[in-house]
Design a protein around this motif. Structure first.
Motif, PDB file in Angstrom:
ATOM      1  N   LYS A 130       0.834  -1.205   0.000  1.00 28.51           N
ATOM      2  CA  LYS A 130       0.000   0.000   0.000  1.00 28.51           C
ATOM      3  C   LYS A 130       0.872   1.261   0.000  1.00 28.51           C
ATOM      4  CE  LYS A 130      -4.145  -1.802   2.239  1.00 28.51           C
ATOM      5  NZ  LYS A 130      -4.986  -1.727   3.461  1.00 28.51           N
ATOM      6  N   VAL A 133       2.383   1.751  -3.515  1.00 25.76           N
ATOM      7  CA  VAL A 133       1.392   2.232  -4.471  1.00 25.76           C
ATOM      8  C   VAL A 133       1.165   3.733  -4.293  1.00 25.76           C
ATOM      9  CG1 VAL A 133      -1.060   2.086  -5.107  1.00 25.76           C
ATOM     10  CG2 VAL A 133       0.278   0.007  -4.797  1.00 25.76           C
ATOM     11  N   THR A 139       2.471   0.037  -9.646  1.00 29.83           N
ATOM     12  CA  THR A 139       1.162  -0.611  -9.642  1.00 29.83           C
ATOM     13  C   THR A 139       1.345  -2.005  -9.069  1.00 29.83           C
ATOM     14  OG1 THR A 139       0.487   0.593 -11.621  1.00 29.83           O
ATOM     15  CG2 THR A 139      -0.751  -1.398 -11.091  1.00 29.83           C
ATOM     16  N   VAL A 140       0.437  -2.413  -8.201  1.00 33.73           N
ATOM     17  CA  VAL A 140       0.496  -3.744  -7.601  1.00 33.73           C
ATOM     18  C   VAL A 140      -0.783  -4.491  -7.937  1.00 33.73           C
ATOM     19  CG1 VAL A 140       0.565  -5.047  -5.445  1.00 33.73           C
ATOM     20  CG2 VAL A 140       1.973  -2.995  -5.702  1.00 33.73           C
TER      21      VAL A 140
END
Length: 179
Positions: A130, A133, A139-140
């Motif tokens: 988190k 990001v 981008t995950v």
């Protein structure tokens, strides 16, 4: 982004497709930075946070970084190893900080983590993802079975659930083609 689905719904196939699709070079010829890990609960080398971060750091180290970025990562890795001592491994928090600092400096990156539900204690990893990001350059995409603790951790952002109705037609078409 979290992708939740039941076993056999195609999470691993989808992860492989995403990796293959994003590996080629960008339109300007520069390489895409794609990092990935496939968790497996029955394999001690593929079900813990240390294995994940080792793999991601290795992929980052081997990625086409510019010379200054590569030297900086090498230097930081060396310092972390020196601080840990010869008989103690570098802890997850230190390795994660190294990875997140350096991957955040890339122009853009995609991290694909498959079967996060098969990883031991993934909460620390999810929190780290988190924060990465939030940099805006990474981008995950993480796949998982829909388990309460992961749904709570990962579901706060963008999430997608693959239901049997979503894949029944594909399974029927495949079975018909094979018969």
């Amino acid at each position: 982004m979290a992708i939740f689905a039941k076993p056999g719904a195609g999470k691993t196939i989808l992860s492989s497709f995403l990796i293959d699709h994003h590996q080629p070079k960008q339109a300007d010829g520069s390489p895409n930075n794609v990092f990935y890990f496939f968790c497996k609960n029955t394999d001690a080398d593929k079900n813990n946070l240390t294995a994940i971060i080792h793999s991601l750091l290795y992929q980052l180290y081997k990625s086409p970084l510019d010379q200054g970025s590569h030297d900086s990562l090498s230097n930081d890795l060396g310092q972390a190893l020196d601080k840990s001592g010869p008989r103690r491994p570098v802890n997850f928090v230190t390795m994660w900080q190294l990875f997140s600092d350096h991957v955040g400096r890339t122009h853009s990156a995609l991290i694909v983590l498959n079967a996060l539900d098969e990883c031991q204690d993934p909460q620390s990893l999810v929190q780290g993802l988190k924060s990465i990001v939030a940099t805006g350059t990474v981008t995950v995409i993480a796949t998982s079975r829909k388990e309460a603790h992961l749904d709570k951790e990962m579901g706060a952002g963008l999430a997608l659930e693959i239901t049997p109705e979503d894949i029944n037609a594909d399974i029927a078409a495949f079975a018909e083609a094979m018969v």
